[in-house]
Design an enzyme around this catalytic site. Structure first.
Site, PDB file in Angstrom:
ATOM      1  N   LYS A  12       0.830  -1.204   0.000  1.00  0.00           N
ATOM      2  CA  LYS A  12       0.000   0.000   0.000  1.00  0.00           C
ATOM      3  C   LYS A  12       0.870   1.261   0.000  1.00  0.00           C
ATOM      4  O   LYS A  12       2.086   1.200   0.275  1.00  0.00           O
ATOM      5  CB  LYS A  12      -0.912  -0.033   1.226  1.00  0.00           C
ATOM      6  CG  LYS A  12      -1.921  -1.195   1.223  1.00  0.00           C
ATOM      7  CD  LYS A  12      -2.801  -1.145   2.467  1.00  0.00           C
ATOM      8  CE  LYS A  12      -3.861  -2.247   2.446  1.00  0.00           C
ATOM      9  NZ  LYS A  12      -4.788  -2.132   3.603  1.00  0.00           N
ATOM     10  N   TYR A  52     -12.741  -2.426  -3.250  1.00  0.00           N
ATOM     11  CA  TYR A  52     -13.202  -2.392  -1.856  1.00  0.00           C
ATOM     12  C   TYR A  52     -14.727  -2.293  -1.757  1.00  0.00           C
ATOM     13  O   TYR A  52     -15.241  -1.824  -0.726  1.00  0.00           O
ATOM     14  CB  TYR A  52     -12.541  -1.233  -1.112  1.00  0.00           C
ATOM     15  CG  TYR A  52     -11.098  -1.504  -0.699  1.00  0.00           C
ATOM     16  CD1 TYR A  52     -10.765  -2.608   0.098  1.00  0.00           C
ATOM     17  CD2 TYR A  52     -10.070  -0.652  -1.090  1.00  0.00           C
ATOM     18  CE1 TYR A  52      -9.451  -2.856   0.488  1.00  0.00           C
ATOM     19  CE2 TYR A  52      -8.740  -0.888  -0.695  1.00  0.00           C
ATOM     20  CZ  TYR A  52      -8.452  -2.000   0.093  1.00  0.00           C
ATOM     21  OH  TYR A  52      -7.145  -2.233   0.481  1.00  0.00           O
ATOM     22  N   ASN A 119      -1.752  -0.202   7.037  1.00  0.00           N
ATOM     23  CA  ASN A 119      -1.192  -1.494   7.485  1.00  0.00           C
ATOM     24  C   ASN A 119      -0.347  -2.188   6.420  1.00  0.00           C
ATOM     25  O   ASN A 119      -0.222  -3.407   6.412  1.00  0.00           O
ATOM     26  CB  ASN A 119      -2.320  -2.397   8.009  1.00  0.00           C
ATOM     27  CG  ASN A 119      -3.408  -2.599   6.983  1.00  0.00           C
ATOM     28  OD1 ASN A 119      -3.263  -2.186   5.831  1.00  0.00           O
ATOM     29  ND2 ASN A 119      -4.498  -3.242   7.376  1.00  0.00           N
ATOM     30  N   HIS A 122      -1.992  -5.414   1.364  1.00  0.00           N
ATOM     31  CA  HIS A 122      -3.269  -6.073   1.102  1.00  0.00           C
ATOM     32  C   HIS A 122      -2.976  -7.476   0.601  1.00  0.00           C
ATOM     33  O   HIS A 122      -2.024  -7.680  -0.144  1.00  0.00           O
ATOM     34  CB  HIS A 122      -4.048  -5.319   0.009  1.00  0.00           C
ATOM     35  CG  HIS A 122      -5.184  -6.132  -0.544  1.00  0.00           C
ATOM     36  ND1 HIS A 122      -6.405  -6.208   0.094  1.00  0.00           N
ATOM     37  CD2 HIS A 122      -5.262  -6.958  -1.628  1.00  0.00           C
ATOM     38  CE1 HIS A 122      -7.199  -7.026  -0.603  1.00  0.00           C
ATOM     39  NE2 HIS A 122      -6.528  -7.491  -1.640  1.00  0.00           N
ATOM     40  N   GLU A 133      -9.963  -9.457  -8.004  1.00  0.00           N
ATOM     41  CA  GLU A 133      -9.039  -8.334  -7.773  1.00  0.00           C
ATOM     42  C   GLU A 133      -7.938  -8.291  -8.834  1.00  0.00           C
ATOM     43  O   GLU A 133      -7.566  -7.200  -9.296  1.00  0.00           O
ATOM     44  CB  GLU A 133      -8.425  -8.464  -6.370  1.00  0.00           C
ATOM     45  CG  GLU A 133      -9.455  -8.263  -5.262  1.00  0.00           C
ATOM     46  CD  GLU A 133      -8.945  -8.648  -3.870  1.00  0.00           C
ATOM     47  OE1 GLU A 133      -7.750  -9.042  -3.752  1.00  0.00           O
ATOM     48  OE2 GLU A 133      -9.728  -8.558  -2.919  1.00  0.00           O
TER      49      GLU A 133
HETATM   50  P1  IDP Z   1      -7.738  -6.902   5.437  1.00  0.00           P
HETATM   51  O1  IDP Z   1      -6.902  -5.916   4.637  1.00  0.00           O
HETATM   52  O2  IDP Z   1      -6.976  -7.446   6.612  1.00  0.00           O
HETATM   53  O3  IDP Z   1      -8.359  -7.978   4.569  1.00  0.00           O
HETATM   54  P2  IDP Z   1     -10.367  -5.630   5.531  1.00  0.00           P
HETATM   55  O4  IDP Z   1     -11.358  -5.887   6.594  1.00  0.00           O
HETATM   56  O5  IDP Z   1     -10.615  -6.224   4.176  1.00  0.00           O
HETATM   57  O6  IDP Z   1      -8.927  -6.061   6.090  1.00  0.00           O
HETATM   58  O7  IDP Z   1     -10.251  -4.042   5.405  1.00  0.00           O
HETATM   59  C1  IDP Z   1      -9.601  -3.431   4.311  1.00  0.00           C
HETATM   60  C2  IDP Z   1      -8.676  -2.349   4.845  1.00  0.00           C
HETATM   61  O8  IDP Z   1      -9.459  -1.310   5.466  1.00  0.00           O
HETATM   62  C3  IDP Z   1      -7.729  -2.803   5.949  1.00  0.00           C
HETATM   63  O9  IDP Z   1      -6.555  -3.432   5.465  1.00  0.00           O
HETATM   64  C4  IDP Z   1      -7.435  -1.510   6.666  1.00  0.00           C
HETATM   65  O10 IDP Z   1      -6.502  -0.712   5.922  1.00  0.00           O
HETATM   66  C5  IDP Z   1      -8.791  -0.830   6.625  1.00  0.00           C
HETATM   67  N1  IDP Z   1      -9.632  -1.162   7.799  1.00  0.00           N
HETATM   68  C6  IDP Z   1     -10.342  -2.301   8.008  1.00  0.00           C
HETATM   69  N2  IDP Z   1     -11.018  -2.261   9.174  1.00  0.00           N
HETATM   70  C7  IDP Z   1     -10.730  -1.069   9.730  1.00  0.00           C
HETATM   71  C8  IDP Z   1     -11.139  -0.439  10.954  1.00  0.00           C
HETATM   72  O11 IDP Z   1     -11.908  -0.982  11.753  1.00  0.00           O
HETATM   73  N3  IDP Z   1     -10.619   0.799  11.208  1.00  0.00           N
HETATM   74  C9  IDP Z   1      -9.769   1.424  10.342  1.00  0.00           C
HETATM   75  N4  IDP Z   1      -9.385   0.876   9.176  1.00  0.00           N
HETATM   76  C10 IDP Z   1      -9.837  -0.368   8.864  1.00  0.00           C
HETATM   77 MG    MG Z   2      -9.782  -7.700   3.031  1.00  0.00          MG
END
Ligand code: IDP
Ligand code: MG
Length: 138
Positions: A12, A52, A119, A122, A133
């Site tokens: 990212k 997304y 984080n 992805h 994707e």
């Molecule tokens: P993942 O990347 O671990 O699969 P997802 O639930 O698909 O997680 O969420 C996509 C992205 O959205 C996450 O990687 C993170 O950057 C962000 N995100 C997900 N949940 C939260 C949250 O509760 N607070 C803030 N950001 C979040």
């Molecule tokens: Mg995800």
């Protein structure tokens, strides 16, 4: 015998800006997976909205699109048996504060007090989402 899988990995924009692209790709290769395609590009909002779609309406959705379109990111198609599960194990939990040491997010990520968690990576979560994707970005 499990079937050969592909997954979409994104380093990212936070990971790209911090110079962690090589470190992430190193961990993928050290694990034994194959890099089948690589591209650096700044994600556009239209394709991010497709990517997304499952998160539309959530409080972090607009911040997520802002964050993901904030600069270059590295897109990789990664191949290997069970690489979807395997890469998600390498990545660690979504919340970098809770992600275990030893994982990409646990070792290299932290909370920056933003509405969206930056984080670093992805990884697709299922074979269907991986193919969906990959078709968006490649
Ligand atoms: P993942 O990347 O671990 O699969 P997802 O639930 O698909 O997680 O969420 C996509 C992205 O959205 C996450 O990687 C993170 O950057 C962000 N995100 C997900 N949940 C939260 C949250 O509760 N607070 C803030 N950001 C979040
Ligand atoms: Mg995800």
């Amino acid at each position: 015998m499990t079937s050969l899988e592909r997954t979409l990995v994104i380093v990212k924009p936070d990971g790209y800006r911090r110079g962690l692209t090589g470190e992430v790709l190193r961990r993928i290769e050290a694990k034994g997976y194959t890099l089948a395609a690589l591209a650096v590009q700044t994600p556009d909002r239209a394709r991010l909205a497709q990517h997304y779609a499952e998160h539309e309406g959530k409080p972090f959705y607009e911040p997520l699109l802002d964050f993901m379109s904030s600069g270059p990111a590295t897109f990789a198609i990664v191949e290997g048996h069970r690489c979807i599960e395997g890469f998600r194990a390498l990545a660690g939990a979504t919340d970098p504060t809770a992600a275990l040491p030893g994982t990409i997010r646990g070792d290299l990520g932290r909370d920056w007090g933003e509405k969206v968690q930056a984080n670093i990576v992805h990884g697709s979560d299922a074979p269907e989402s991986a193919e969906r994707e990959i078709a968006i970005w490649f």
